[in-house]
Design an enzyme around this catalytic site. Structure first.
Site, PDB file in Angstrom:
ATOM      1  N   ASN A  13      60.782 -17.579  50.656  1.00 61.24           N
ATOM      2  CA  ASN A  13      61.308 -18.311  51.818  1.00 61.24           C
ATOM      3  C   ASN A  13      61.249 -17.377  53.026  1.00 61.24           C
ATOM      4  OD1 ASN A  13      62.739 -19.755  53.699  1.00 61.24           O
ATOM      5  ND2 ASN A  13      64.733 -19.535  52.676  1.00 61.24           N
ATOM      6  N   TRP A  14      60.304 -17.654  53.905  1.00 61.61           N
ATOM      7  CA  TRP A  14      60.102 -16.754  55.048  1.00 61.61           C
ATOM      8  C   TRP A  14      61.057 -17.037  56.200  1.00 61.61           C
ATOM      9  CZ3 TRP A  14      53.984 -16.920  55.150  1.00 61.61           C
ATOM     10  CH2 TRP A  14      53.497 -16.226  54.027  1.00 61.61           C
ATOM     11  N   LYS A  15      61.816 -18.098  56.084  1.00 60.67           N
ATOM     12  CA  LYS A  15      62.817 -18.452  57.116  1.00 60.67           C
ATOM     13  C   LYS A  15      62.164 -18.491  58.494  1.00 60.67           C
ATOM     14  CE  LYS A  15      66.233 -16.406  54.130  1.00 60.67           C
ATOM     15  NZ  LYS A  15      67.608 -15.984  53.951  1.00 60.67           N
ATOM     16  N   HIS A  99      69.315 -25.653  51.656  1.00 61.34           N
ATOM     17  CA  HIS A  99      69.512 -24.201  51.728  1.00 61.34           C
ATOM     18  C   HIS A  99      70.872 -23.922  52.372  1.00 61.34           C
ATOM     19  CE1 HIS A  99      69.015 -19.998  52.783  1.00 61.34           C
ATOM     20  NE2 HIS A  99      68.056 -19.960  51.872  1.00 61.34           N
ATOM     21  N   GLU A 101      71.797 -21.847  54.472  1.00 59.53           N
ATOM     22  CA  GLU A 101      71.798 -21.629  55.923  1.00 59.53           C
ATOM     23  C   GLU A 101      71.805 -22.962  56.665  1.00 59.53           C
ATOM     24  OE1 GLU A 101      68.481 -18.906  55.955  1.00 59.53           O
ATOM     25  OE2 GLU A 101      69.740 -17.446  54.914  1.00 59.53           O
ATOM     26  N   GLU A 171      71.856 -20.498  44.411  1.00 63.82           N
ATOM     27  CA  GLU A 171      71.895 -19.446  45.419  1.00 63.82           C
ATOM     28  C   GLU A 171      73.344 -19.207  45.846  1.00 63.82           C
ATOM     29  OE1 GLU A 171      67.938 -18.724  47.405  1.00 63.82           O
ATOM     30  OE2 GLU A 171      68.937 -20.229  48.614  1.00 63.82           O
ATOM     31  N   GLY A 177      70.830 -12.626  51.555  1.00 64.82           N
ATOM     32  CA  GLY A 177      70.608 -11.724  52.684  1.00 64.82           C
ATOM     33  C   GLY A 177      71.640 -10.618  52.796  1.00 64.82           C
ATOM     34  N   SER A 216      69.289 -12.091  47.306  1.00 62.75           N
ATOM     35  CA  SER A 216      68.932 -10.678  47.271  1.00 62.75           C
ATOM     36  C   SER A 216      68.129 -10.299  46.025  1.00 62.75           C
ATOM     37  CB  SER A 216      70.177  -9.792  47.423  1.00 62.75           C
ATOM     38  OG  SER A 216      70.812 -10.054  48.668  1.00 62.75           O
ATOM     39  N   GLY A 237      64.121 -14.421  49.683  1.00 56.63           N
ATOM     40  CA  GLY A 237      64.067 -14.395  51.143  1.00 56.63           C
ATOM     41  C   GLY A 237      63.468 -13.092  51.622  1.00 56.63           C
ATOM     42  N   GLY A 238      64.329 -12.141  51.953  1.00 60.31           N
ATOM     43  CA  GLY A 238      63.906 -10.872  52.563  1.00 60.31           C
ATOM     44  C   GLY A 238      62.724 -10.201  51.882  1.00 60.31           C
TER      45      GLY A 238
HETATM   46  C1  PEP Z   1      67.062 -17.219  50.549  1.00 58.58           C
HETATM   47  O1  PEP Z   1      66.922 -17.275  51.757  1.00 58.58           O
HETATM   48  O2  PEP Z   1      66.918 -18.261  49.893  1.00 58.58           O
HETATM   49  C2  PEP Z   1      67.370 -15.937  49.938  1.00 58.58           C
HETATM   50  C3  PEP Z   1      67.640 -15.913  48.661  1.00 58.58           C
HETATM   51  O3  PEP Z   1      67.370 -14.832  50.747  1.00 58.58           O
HETATM   52  P1  PEP Z   1      67.487 -13.283  50.279  1.00 58.58           P
HETATM   53  O4  PEP Z   1      66.513 -13.097  49.154  1.00 58.58           O
HETATM   54  O5  PEP Z   1      67.102 -12.504  51.502  1.00 58.58           O
HETATM   55  O6  PEP Z   1      68.885 -13.065  49.854  1.00 58.58           O
END
Ligand code: PEP
Length: 254
Positions: A13-15, A99, A101, A171, A177, A216, A237-238
């Site tokens: 997920n590049w957001k 999600h 966010e 999640e 994040g 994470s 994500g990251g």
């Molecule tokens: C996400 O955005 O779905 C996510 C899991 O981010 P991260 O891996 O950065 O925690």
């Protein structure tokens, strides 16, 4: 190794990151370095403006493209929104819904997430539907109440045939994040809870539905998370913004 009865899925997920050109370059680097095993699917979720370019760049590579969101209506006066048909037209085969966010940052309700999921299913797109508790909910001892409520909303009117193809993502909001990851044991407990709850309504779909862990996840912890019997993949994500580290996560899926 994930459960052999289900294909693993590693999703990035590049957001709201990168330019279109940077997305294309990253997608090509992931497809060159990732080398998924024969039972692993890989999907990348760039922002809306890069979907078409990334889909075109990934043609023939086996790496799929996901959108990060969708609107539930087909077309019309919905300024700023994008429909499932438009995502399909841009080459997407998956799409995130719910999600954290969006749930927590933008006030999306369980009902809104459900309508988005239905729009995707009408168009044959695979939803990656996210659920997860906040830190306050976890500390308040209501994690499973929250997960149950979020999942039940998605299961409304669901059929065995269709829901088996849905992807769920557990999640925990406190892990996204933050660099804090759920322990493999906590992830497994939550995933088993979700699968059992699906089984209660849809006995066959429960064994087919893939449940990803997100929060994470990175190259260093991917293998131990993926070793859990109900963890069918990762939503990253990251660590998906770096081709080399995402490639290591893909390889951890076997
Ligand atoms: C996400 O955005 O779905 C996510 C899991 O981010 P991260 O891996 O950065 O925690």
């Amino acid at each position: 190794m994930t459960n052999p009865s289900r294909r693993a899925l590693i999703a990035g997920n590049w957001k709201m990151n990168n330019t279109v050109r940077e997305c294309v370059a990253l997608a090509l680097a992931v497809s060159a370095q990732g080398r998924p095993g024969p039972r692993t699917d890989v999907v990348l979720a760039p922002m809306f403006t890069a979907l078409l370019a990334v889909s075109e760049a990934l043609k023939g590579t086996g790496v799929a493209v996901a959108a990060q969101d969708v609107h539930w209506e087909e077309a019309g006066a919905f300024t700023g929104e994008v429909s499932a048909a438009m995502l399909e037209d841009a080459g997407c085969t998956y799409c995130l819904v719910g999600h954290s966010e969006r749930r927590h940052g933008l006030g999306e309700t369980d009902q809104v997430v459900y309508r988005k999921l239905q729009a995707l299913l009408r168009h044959g797109l695979t939803p990656i539907a996210c659920v997860g508790e906040t830190l306050a909910e976890r500390e308040g001892g209501i994690t499973y109440q929250v997960l149950g409520r979020q999942l039940d909303a998605l299961l409304e009117g669901a059929s065995e045939a269709v829901f088996g193809g849905v992807v769920l993502a557990y999640e925990p909001v406190w892990a996204i994040g933050t660099g804090r990851t759920a322990s493999p044991r906590d992830a497994q407990t939550a995933h088993a809870f979700l699968r059992d709850r699906v089984r209660h309504r849809l006995a066959d779909a429960a064994d087919r539905v893939r449940i990803l862990y997100g929060g994470s996840a990175k190259a260093d912890n991917a293998a131990e998370l993926l070793a859990q019997p109900d963890v069918d993949g990762l939503l990253v994500g990251g660590a998906s913004l770096d081709a080399a580290s995402f490639a290591r996560i893909i390889q951890a899926a076997g």
